[in-house]
Write an enzyme that holds these catalytic residues in place. Structure first.
Site, short mmCIF file in Angstrom:
data_model
loop_
_atom_site.label_atom_id
_atom_site.label_comp_id
_atom_site.label_asym_id
_atom_site.label_seq_id
_atom_site.Cartn_x
_atom_site.Cartn_y
_atom_site.Cartn_z
N ARG A 184 -10.74 -13.16 -12.89
CA ARG A 184 -11.62 -12.34 -12.06
C ARG A 184 -12.00 -12.99 -10.75
NH1 ARG A 184 -11.07 -10.77 -16.77
NH2 ARG A 184 -11.33 -8.57 -17.37
N TYR A 221 -5.38 19.63 -12.29
CA TYR A 221 -5.14 19.89 -13.71
C TYR A 221 -5.22 21.37 -14.10
CZ TYR A 221 -5.30 14.86 -14.18
OH TYR A 221 -5.02 13.51 -14.05
N ALA A 352 5.11 -2.85 -16.20
CA ALA A 352 6.24 -2.02 -16.59
C ALA A 352 6.13 -0.65 -15.94
CB ALA A 352 6.27 -1.88 -18.11
N HIS A 385 9.68 8.05 -19.79
CA HIS A 385 9.53 8.49 -18.40
C HIS A 385 10.89 8.85 -17.81
CE1 HIS A 385 5.31 7.62 -17.94
NE2 HIS A 385 5.45 6.34 -18.20
N TRP A 481 -19.62 -0.35 -13.09
CA TRP A 481 -18.46 -0.62 -13.93
C TRP A 481 -18.90 -1.04 -15.33
CZ3 TRP A 481 -13.26 -0.09 -14.01
CH2 TRP A 481 -12.50 -0.96 -14.79
N ARG A 485 -18.71 0.73 -19.13
CA ARG A 485 -18.00 0.05 -20.22
C ARG A 485 -18.90 -0.07 -21.45
NH1 ARG A 485 -13.79 -4.51 -18.96
NH2 ARG A 485 -13.17 -3.63 -20.96
N ARG A 518 -4.72 9.84 -16.75
CA ARG A 518 -3.45 10.15 -17.40
C ARG A 518 -3.30 9.42 -18.72
NH1 ARG A 518 0.39 7.60 -12.79
NH2 ARG A 518 -0.95 9.02 -11.62
#
Length: 610
Positions: A184, A221, A352, A385, A481, A485, A518
């Site tokens: 961080r 959407y 990825a 994908h 944030w 959480r 998503r």
């Protein structure tokens, strides 16, 4: 990332729907000042705009690939330059499309116009200097993350991959805290750049007629933007009781291991103890929380090693899964041009991702593959994908995308749900299928990744929507944030965060400007898809033991939905496969039903809740 994966980098979200250098505008742009626009003008505009975009996007995507696989000053400059030019042109076309808002056109034309207007992640302002600055900020933030390292005073510098591996296996809470804090340190310098990016992106969104970038994102959407958030909450509330049960058990077991002074049983779980840099998936702490009775759970990592799988063989096996469903093999260029391993001589973005370079057949994946069971799943996901991209390649340009962005993420994960012991035996990675008495262990492993992820998948964009709308000011970025959480995940910062902290920037998708909802959608939809495909395949057993490997009937039904691309509202695409137009998390609960019963038994007498 679920396992740090995405379909393509943030720049390509814009590029996929429109990327061109400045050219002569379509004919309707010249006509609209002289007379009232007509439905025929709209048709011609879309035809010419898409032809222009299709012609010019290839070099821009190639530049983005070059940057992602070879981060340096030159590739960064070229990628940023093309991104700015193409995004600016796309913005011009989007604004032209918006001028047809009051023209009575057929449903297909209206859908394409709306997709063009809503195609941005970051809409560039019309001012060229501001547009260039927005592109530069986006590129700089992406590069800052990609080059991030932690250099402790008494040791060698560590890359994110090295730190991630340590987080997975280390069980000393002080060493984990050092790694957690160290990563961080890369993000505070991002904060002023991110503040400026938000301001510029909102200016661009407002020029397109949106209140801000938050409204632009939520308006993608096939429903009013203000209705999208409540729909997500409805779905989350279906899953929450199961998540709460999992959280209670995990916190109790961590308290036993580390002591309740480190893991108090009446507070959210410290974020550095869950086996993952972002506490988004918990599978790496399976050994600490697994059932006490002996379970036979296939060790895919060990099996890959025993069977001499290298990175290429792992990808070939994933390809064979799709082939068994009736899909054509990947083109030879896939094997020639993909990045499968981390180069030794340069910085790359290791996240990825799956790429469709030319909107036709130049399919690629970009990974730094580790020979693990987790990465074996990721490869299946990324190829999902690629097969989706190829399925809709014959659609008009504006329809070359998934029904919504959650569909793209869900397809690969749907395939990964079929990586069951049944499948592993079929491909000779294991010798025997464990009986159902072992299912609690398997379901626990899956839940620690997928169920643990769901609230994280929801809260990232909850934070970002508040930031983009101005509800959360820069001085409160980090506070907001952690409030989210704690609210959604029951996870807290392990130490008090400094005033200049920008912990959202430690998660790729924030500096990479990749929408995150998503992934939440995908974690719901994949179970809906999996249940439907298992029924089509004729599997009569529990859905958590089902694999559709080898079912041409399931492959045909899946491909029929994939070929639709973005040509119809996502609700229609969902209904075409599942029979229902509503997203529904009951398939999640069906999949994990035996584990929920077990967790409720374990949690008797424990203090739950956060």
């Amino acid at each position: 990332m679920l396992r740090q994966k995405l379909s393509m980098p943030a720049i390509l979200v814009a590029l996929a729907l429109g990327t061109t250098a400045c050219q002569q505008p379509p004919q309707t742009q010249k006509q609209e000042t002289a007379r009232t626009l007509t439905p025929e003008d709209a048709r011609i505009f879309l035809q010419e705009a898409q032809a222009e975009l299709e012609k010019l996007q290839l070099p821009a995507v190639q530049a983005a690939w070059a940057y992602a696989t070879y981060i340096n000053q030159d590739t960064s400059a070229v990628s940023a330059y093309l991104s700015e030019k193409l995004s600016s042109r796309q913005a011009e076309l989007a604004k032209e499309a918006a001028k047809f808002s009051d023209v009575q056109v057929d449903a297909d034309t209206r859908r394409q116009l709306n997709l063009l207007v809503n195609s941005f992640v970051l809409a560039p302002p019309s001012d060229s200097e501001k547009s260039e600055r927005l592109a530069k900020l986006s590129s700089e933030l992406d590069g800052m993350y990609g080059k991030g390292k932690y250099c402790p005073q008494d040791g060698e510098c560590m890359s994110l991959g090295e730190m991630t591996a340590k987080m997975a296996r280390v069980r000393d809470h002080e060493e984990l805290l050092d790694i957690w804090q160290g990563w961080r340190q890369i993000s505070p310098p991002m904060k002023p750049l991110y503040e400026e990016l938000v301001t510029l992106a909102n200016e661009g969104a407002q020029e397109l007629g949106f209140a801000d970038t938050s409204e632009l994102w939520r308006g993608k959407y096939d429903m009013p933007a203000e209705e999208f958030g409540p729909e997500l909450d409805r779905t989350w509330n279906q899953v929450k009781p199961f998540y709460d049960a999992l959280h209670c058990h995990v916190r109790a077991k961590l308290g036993e291991h580390y002591g309740t002074d480190v893991v108090p049983q009446d507070l959210p779980i410290p974020a550095h103890l869950l086996g993952n840099m972002w506490a988004q998936t918990w599978g790496n702490i399976y050994e600490l929380v697994k059932p006490e009775q002996k379970m036979t759970v296939p060790d895919v990592t060990a099996a890959l090693k025993d069977q001499n799988y290298d990175e290429i063989k792992m990808v070939e096996q994933a390809e064979s899964f799709f082939s068994s469903l009736g899909f054509a093999e990947l083109p030879e260029t896939f094997w020639e041009r993909s990045q499968f391993t981390k180069p030794r001589d340069r910085d790359v973005i290791c996240h990825a991702s799956a790429w469709d370079i030319d909107d036709k057949d130049d399919l690629r994946i970009k990974m730094c593959i580790q020979k693990t069971g987790e990465e074996f799943n990721v490869i299946h996901h990324e190829l999902g994908h690629n097969y989706y991209q190829r399925a809709y390649k014959d659609q008009p340009l504006l329809y070359r995308g998934s029904a919504n962005d959650g569909f793209h993420e869900a397809i690969g994960d749907t395939i990964a749900l079929s990586i069951t012991p049944k499948y592993l035996k079929q491909i000779d990675l294991i010798d025997e299928i464990p009986d159902e008495s072992n299912d609690i262990g398997m379901l626990m492993q899956v839940a620690l990744d997928k169920i643990a992820f769901i609230p994280f998948g929801l809260m990232v964009d909850q934070w970002r929507w508040k930031v983009l709308s101005g509800e959360v000011k820069p001085e409160n970025y980090n506070q907001a944030w952690w409030e989210l959480r704690e609210k959604y995940q029951g996870v807290r910062a392990p130490i008090e965060r400094p005033a200049d902290a920008f912990d959202p920037g430690s998660k790729y998708h924030v500096p990479g400007n990749t929408p995150y909802t998503r992934y939440f959608l995908a974690h719901i939809l994949q179970f809906q898809f999996h249940k439907a495909l298992c029924e089509i395949a004729g599997d009569k057993g529990p859905i958590h033991r089902c694999s559709i490997y080898g079912s041409k009937e399931a492959g045909e039904a899946l491909n029929a939905m994939l070929e639709m691309g973005q040509s119809r509202p996502w609700q229609e695409a969902l209904e075409s496969l599942t029979g229902s137009a509503q997203m529904d998390a009951t398939a999640v609960l069906d999949y994990f039903a035996p584990l929920k019963t077990w967790l409720d038994e374990q949690n008797q007498g424990r203090q739950c809740g956060f």
